[in-house]
Design an enzyme around this catalytic site. Structure first.
Site, PDB file in Angstrom:
ATOM      1  N   ASP A 102       0.704  -0.532   0.176  1.00 38.25           N
ATOM      2  CA  ASP A 102      -0.376  -0.176   0.191  1.00 38.25           C
ATOM      3  C   ASP A 102       0.881   1.350   0.363  1.00 38.25           C
ATOM      4  O   ASP A 102       1.805   0.917   0.554  1.00 38.25           O
ATOM      5  CB  ASP A 102      -0.673  -0.148   1.045  1.00 38.25           C
ATOM      6  N   ILE A 103       0.529   2.423  -0.324  1.00 36.36           N
ATOM      7  CA  ILE A 103       0.914   3.552  -0.533  1.00 36.36           C
ATOM      8  C   ILE A 103       1.510   3.853   0.628  1.00 36.36           C
ATOM      9  O   ILE A 103       1.934   4.670   1.146  1.00 36.36           O
ATOM     10  CB  ILE A 103       0.103   4.840  -0.936  1.00 36.36           C
TER      11      ILE A 103
END
Length: 227
Positions: A102-103
């Site tokens: 995930d970012i």
């Protein structure tokens, strides 16, 4: 053996149309003799660019992903591939991540241009280990160790239970978690299942590869034959 311009373009040094100019601007040798003919055929191991051997024809990279980078080729924003040298970004087939982070997650991520290897390391049936360090919003109870180890957690909107996972409680709000799957937002959803929330997440290792010796944004080539 194949044409010199084919090697240079597939490995990202230049396009085939740029190959002649590349040979003029760089010292390209075959068996230690400088060449200017892009159509010459040679073995990969006999070619050097500026006295360095060519990158491997298939590569496996371990990268320490910083937060705020996106594991995508196409999205807007800071893309994980921008952390690689341009020639690695230009390879054909493209270098792609094995799974995603995930970012807002940092840590170990593998990249390769070999589709078979990518599938093997990302397939749930192969149970490749991933270790995470998570900071939680609330204190965690020791009962979570057994809950995760049972292998019967059913996440929202899913019909198949998670495989058993190993949980180590470091302190009341810090844990180490080892999983062998890579479902969508899996770690965050596992703690949500317990009524808790992940505040920060770092992947320590993927398979047997750890980023302990890499700073954020750094990468290294791995021995392709080990996997």
């Amino acid at each position: 053996m194949k044409r010199l311009d084919a090697y240079l373009s597939s490995l990202g040094y230049c396009s085939r149309s740029e190959a002649k100019l590349f040979l003029k601007k760089n010292i390209v040798t075959v068996n230690d003799k400088r060449v200017f003919n892009t159509s010459i055929k040679a073995k990969h191991e006999d070619i050097k660019v500026n006295d360095e051997v060519l990158d491997d024809e298939k590569i496996l990279i371990l990268l320490h992903k910083p937060k705020d980078y996106i594991c995508s080729h196409n999205d807007a924003g800071k893309l994980i591939y921008s952390l690689l040298p341009q020639r690695l970004q230009n390879r054909n087939p493209k270098v792609s991540t094995i799974g995603r982070l995930d970012i807002d997650t940092s840590g170990a991520i593998l990249l390769t241009d070999d589709g078979e290897l990518n599938h093997r390391l990302s397939s749930p049936k192969n149970s490749v280990k991933k270790q995470y360090l998570a900071s939680l919003a609330d204190d965690i109870d020791s009962s979570a160790i057994e809950i995760f180890a049972k292998g019967d957690i059913l996440l929202n909107s899913e019909t198949k239970p998670l495989k058993p996972a190993k949980l180590e409680i470091i302190d009341s709000k810090t844990v180490k978690l080892e999983i062998v799957e890579g479902r969508y937002h899996q770690v965050k959803r596992m703690f949500a299942y317990l009524g808790n929330k992940v505040l920060s997440l770092h992947r320590i290792s993927f398979a047997d590869f750890s980023v302990d010796d890499l700073k954020e944004g750094e990468f290294k080539f791995l021995d392709f034959n080990r996997n």
